[in-house]
Design a protein around this motif. Structure first.
Motif, PDB file in Angstrom:
ATOM      1  N   THR A  26       0.844  -1.311   0.199  1.00  0.00           N
ATOM      2  CA  THR A  26       0.239   0.209   0.339  1.00  0.00           C
ATOM      3  C   THR A  26       0.630   1.194   0.154  1.00  0.00           C
ATOM      4  N   GLU A  27       0.807   2.652  -0.653  1.00  0.00           N
ATOM      5  CA  GLU A  27       1.240   3.767  -0.555  1.00  0.00           C
ATOM      6  C   GLU A  27      -0.228   4.649  -0.599  1.00  0.00           C
ATOM      7  N   ASN A  28      -0.481   5.766   0.647  1.00  0.00           N
ATOM      8  CA  ASN A  28      -1.333   6.917   0.953  1.00  0.00           C
ATOM      9  C   ASN A  28      -2.792   5.971   0.812  1.00  0.00           C
ATOM     10  N   GLY A  29      -2.692   4.563   1.535  1.00  0.00           N
ATOM     11  CA  GLY A  29      -4.509   4.498   1.873  1.00  0.00           C
ATOM     12  C   GLY A  29      -4.647   3.502   0.143  1.00  0.00           C
ATOM     13  N   ARG A  30      -3.693   3.384  -0.452  1.00  0.00           N
ATOM     14  CA  ARG A  30      -4.368   2.539  -1.909  1.00  0.00           C
ATOM     15  C   ARG A  30      -3.742   1.432  -2.114  1.00  0.00           C
ATOM     16  N   ILE A  31      -3.712   0.263  -2.288  1.00  0.00           N
ATOM     17  CA  ILE A  31      -3.188  -0.742  -2.428  1.00  0.00           C
ATOM     18  C   ILE A  31      -2.149  -0.752  -4.336  1.00  0.00           C
ATOM     19  N   ILE A  32      -1.356  -0.851  -4.099  1.00  0.00           N
ATOM     20  CA  ILE A  32      -0.761  -0.632  -5.130  1.00  0.00           C
ATOM     21  C   ILE A  32       0.045  -1.874  -5.729  1.00  0.00           C
ATOM     22  N   GLY A  33      -0.041  -3.397  -4.817  1.00  0.00           N
ATOM     23  CA  GLY A  33       0.411  -3.874  -5.393  1.00  0.00           C
ATOM     24  C   GLY A  33       0.228  -5.194  -4.902  1.00  0.00           C
ATOM     25  N   ILE A  34       0.212  -6.653  -5.178  1.00  0.00           N
ATOM     26  CA  ILE A  34       0.480  -7.960  -4.798  1.00  0.00           C
ATOM     27  C   ILE A  34       0.842  -8.959  -4.622  1.00  0.00           C
ATOM     28  N   GLY A  35       0.881  -9.556  -4.015  1.00  0.00           N
ATOM     29  CA  GLY A  35       1.909 -10.528  -4.595  1.00  0.00           C
ATOM     30  C   GLY A  35       2.905 -11.026  -3.493  1.00  0.00           C
ATOM     31  N   ASP A  36       4.063 -12.113  -3.109  1.00  0.00           N
ATOM     32  CA  ASP A  36       5.301 -12.290  -3.207  1.00  0.00           C
ATOM     33  C   ASP A  36       5.948 -13.120  -4.347  1.00  0.00           C
ATOM     34  N   PRO A  37       6.790 -12.780  -5.020  1.00  0.00           N
ATOM     35  CA  PRO A  37       7.758 -11.148  -5.339  1.00  0.00           C
ATOM     36  C   PRO A  37       5.982  -9.866  -5.574  1.00  0.00           C
ATOM     37  N   LYS A  57       3.822  -8.137  -7.703  1.00  0.00           N
ATOM     38  CA  LYS A  57       3.471  -7.767  -8.787  1.00  0.00           C
ATOM     39  C   LYS A  57       1.799  -6.436  -8.797  1.00  0.00           C
ATOM     40  N   ASP A  58       2.444  -4.837  -9.521  1.00  0.00           N
ATOM     41  CA  ASP A  58       2.456  -3.871  -9.837  1.00  0.00           C
ATOM     42  C   ASP A  58       0.261  -3.739  -9.974  1.00  0.00           C
ATOM     43  N   LEU A  59      -0.119  -3.615  -9.391  1.00  0.00           N
ATOM     44  CA  LEU A  59      -1.224  -3.304 -10.134  1.00  0.00           C
ATOM     45  C   LEU A  59      -1.708  -2.028 -11.071  1.00  0.00           C
ATOM     46  N   PRO A  60      -2.122  -1.827 -11.443  1.00  0.00           N
ATOM     47  CA  PRO A  60      -2.757  -1.038 -12.625  1.00  0.00           C
ATOM     48  C   PRO A  60      -3.461   0.210 -12.103  1.00  0.00           C
ATOM     49  N   ASN A  61      -4.650   0.025 -11.222  1.00  0.00           N
ATOM     50  CA  ASN A  61      -5.539   0.704 -10.974  1.00  0.00           C
ATOM     51  C   ASN A  61      -4.875   0.602  -8.964  1.00  0.00           C
ATOM     52  N   LYS A  62      -5.280   1.485  -8.817  1.00  0.00           N
ATOM     53  CA  LYS A  62      -4.670   1.729  -7.367  1.00  0.00           C
ATOM     54  C   LYS A  62      -5.692   1.813  -6.375  1.00  0.00           C
ATOM     55  N   ILE A  63      -6.308   1.376  -6.009  1.00  0.00           N
ATOM     56  CA  ILE A  63      -8.292   0.718  -5.281  1.00  0.00           C
ATOM     57  C   ILE A  63      -7.077   1.056  -3.911  1.00  0.00           C
ATOM     58  N   TRP A  64      -9.087   1.704  -2.745  1.00  0.00           N
ATOM     59  CA  TRP A  64      -8.114   1.742  -1.351  1.00  0.00           C
ATOM     60  C   TRP A  64      -8.684   0.854  -1.105  1.00  0.00           C
ATOM     61  N   LEU A  65      -7.385   1.093  -0.138  1.00  0.00           N
ATOM     62  CA  LEU A  65      -6.959  -0.663   0.526  1.00  0.00           C
ATOM     63  C   LEU A  65      -7.837  -0.399   1.765  1.00  0.00           C
ATOM     64  N   ARG A  66      -9.060   0.929   2.402  1.00  0.00           N
ATOM     65  CA  ARG A  66     -10.395   0.895   2.917  1.00  0.00           C
ATOM     66  C   ARG A  66     -11.408   0.049   2.743  1.00  0.00           C
ATOM     67  N   ASP A  67     -11.628   0.427   1.457  1.00  0.00           N
ATOM     68  CA  ASP A  67     -12.987  -0.338   0.188  1.00  0.00           C
ATOM     69  C   ASP A  67     -12.809  -1.702   0.740  1.00  0.00           C
ATOM     70  N   PHE A  68     -11.234  -2.069  -0.217  1.00  0.00           N
ATOM     71  CA  PHE A  68     -11.480  -3.561  -0.723  1.00  0.00           C
ATOM     72  C   PHE A  68     -11.474  -3.918   1.055  1.00  0.00           C
ATOM     73  N   LEU A  69     -11.286  -3.810   1.974  1.00  0.00           N
ATOM     74  CA  LEU A  69     -10.834  -4.817   3.235  1.00  0.00           C
ATOM     75  C   LEU A  69     -12.723  -4.897   3.560  1.00  0.00           C
ATOM     76  N   THR A  70     -13.156  -3.389   3.740  1.00  0.00           N
ATOM     77  CA  THR A  70     -14.415  -3.449   4.120  1.00  0.00           C
ATOM     78  C   THR A  70     -15.471  -4.737   3.111  1.00  0.00           C
ATOM     79  N   ASN A  99      -1.511  -9.961   3.912  1.00  0.00           N
ATOM     80  CA  ASN A  99      -0.559  -9.370   5.471  1.00  0.00           C
ATOM     81  C   ASN A  99      -0.314  -8.421   4.540  1.00  0.00           C
ATOM     82  N   PHE A 100       0.671  -7.576   5.330  1.00  0.00           N
ATOM     83  CA  PHE A 100       1.247  -5.981   4.981  1.00  0.00           C
ATOM     84  C   PHE A 100       2.224  -6.328   5.160  1.00  0.00           C
TER      85      PHE A 100
END
Length: 386
Positions: free
Chosen positions: A347-358, A360-373, A382-383
């Motif tokens: 995350t960055e500034n409350g938005r999800i910017i990537g997923i996975g380990d290693p 992987k960048d996301l094309p659209n930065k969705i709000w973490l709060r919206d996603f988790l809710t 995990n963060f």
């Protein structure tokens, strides 16, 4: 868990935020399972002991009754020219690994005994059901969970639940291991029944079947407001906030900001921005640790868990608009969820910017709060840095 009652209804009806509710889980689920596991481990240790495996030959076992029982364990039910796959000896080999001279197969053990009789050395090989669990480790995990987590938190003495306070904490009514072994001509009903009940209890304790373990799994990663609404608690009511704060503390869930992922204290003025996360060595952590053991006790338990997760994933898409913004996360997640129900979110500034380990960048930065809710809490996250 009865199919007619949803997890939410069960949690509300049983007032799961009250610690005394968890005494039911302790006494009805964990303690009986602990006693069964303790007894099976005691038998396994007895078979490996100096009294049996410590002797150079079967003939050296001094107790004649015990010697006879070991003969039955090695060769019981085996008859010439008959299928011995259903014999008691095969049962003991598969479940406890007892055999002649540590041979690599049951057939060789039978051949060895037929050739040398009481001149064989008794061995217990590790390629058995009881070792695969592994039973000794399971007993230790259950003992710690019961003693250090639940009993301590609930103010209960071990003696109140039928467990001795002495070293190793055996049950008050402990079964002597040798009494589980039949003599020639006897049916092994006691041992067969114990294993059957042990496997059933493992299934009864599993996530998706047991309401307590399912609730713990559900709540291990959950937004605070979603958790309160799930329990019909009002985030604007200070007494309800206090209830959820005590429940989170009891379960071992810590509160973090969904904006900057920093730990926050409960109660908080911004409950809609807070997520509860599982912590190591907590009550919830110790309960969820049992899952791997239960699946070794009865492999069908793994399928129960997988089916529950698949059902949760299949229902996700109805919650999100626009779906194309969220689809990359779930297409990635659905490939991994069965083996590892944890997804790394960057995350960055409350938005999800990537997923996975290693990562992987996301094309659209969705709000973490919206996603988790909106995400079903059966899915775990995990963060980095937490």
């Amino acid at each position: 868990m009865e199919t007619k009652t949803s997890l939410r209804e069960w949690a509300k009806e049983n007032k799961v935020w009250k610690p005394k509710t968890w005494r039911i889980f302790l006494e009805k689920d964990l303690v009986p399972f602990y006693k069964q596991a303790y007894t099976l481990n005691a038998l396994h240790e007895f078979l490996k002991s100096e009294k049996i495996c410590g002797k150079s030959f079967l003939a050296d076992i001094e107790d004649e009754m015990l010697k006879n029982k070991i003969r039955v364990a090695i060769y019981g039910g085996v008859e010439p020219n008959k299928d011995f796959s259903t014999s008691f000896a095969k049962f003991m080999y598969d479940n406890f690994g007892i055999c002649a001279k540590n041979v690599p197969s049951f057939e060789e053990s039978i051949t060895y005994y037929e050739s040398f009789g009481d001149g064989i050395k008794i061995s217990v090989n590790p390629n058995s059901w009881i070792d695969s669990i592994p039973i000794r480790s399971l007993v230790d995990k259950l003992r710690d969970l019961i003693h250090w987590n639940l009993c301590r938190e609930l103010g209960i003495k071990l003696s109140e639940i039928g467990i001795q306070e002495s070293h190793l904490h055996p049950p008050f009514e402990a079964i002597e291991p040798d009494t589980l072994l039949p003599q020639a001509g006897e049916k092994p009903e006691k041992l067969v029944s114990l294993i059957s009940e042990f496997k059933q209890k493992a299934l009864d304790l599993s996530i998706g079947v047991n309401p307590f373990t399912t609730f713990v799994f559900y709540s291990r990663t959950i937004p605070l407001v979603a958790f309160m609404r799930f329990l019909d608690l009002n985030e604007n009511d200070s007494s309800d906030v206090e209830k959820i704060a005590k429940l989170a503390s009891f379960l071992g869930l810590k509160a973090y900001s969904m904006i900057d992922q920093r730990e926050v204290s409960l109660p908080t003025k911004s409950p809609d921005k807070v997520i509860l996360l599982l912590t190591s060595n907590s009550l919830s952590y110790k309960i969820l640790e049992l899952r791997g053991y239960l699946e070794k006790v009865d492999p069908t338990i793994k399928q129960v868990h997988e089916n529950m997760i698949k059902e949760a994933i299949n229902q996700i898409h109805i919650n999100f608009e626009p779906w194309e913004d969220y689809e990359p996360i779930f297409s990635f997640f659905s490939r991994k969820v069965i083996d590892d129900t944890t997804l790394w979110l960057y995350t960055e500034n409350g938005r999800i910017i990537g997923i996975g380990d290693p990562k992987k960048d996301l094309p659209n930065k969705i709000w973490l709060r919206d996603f988790l809710t909106l995400t079903p809490p059966f899915l775990g996250y995990n963060f980095p840095g937490q």
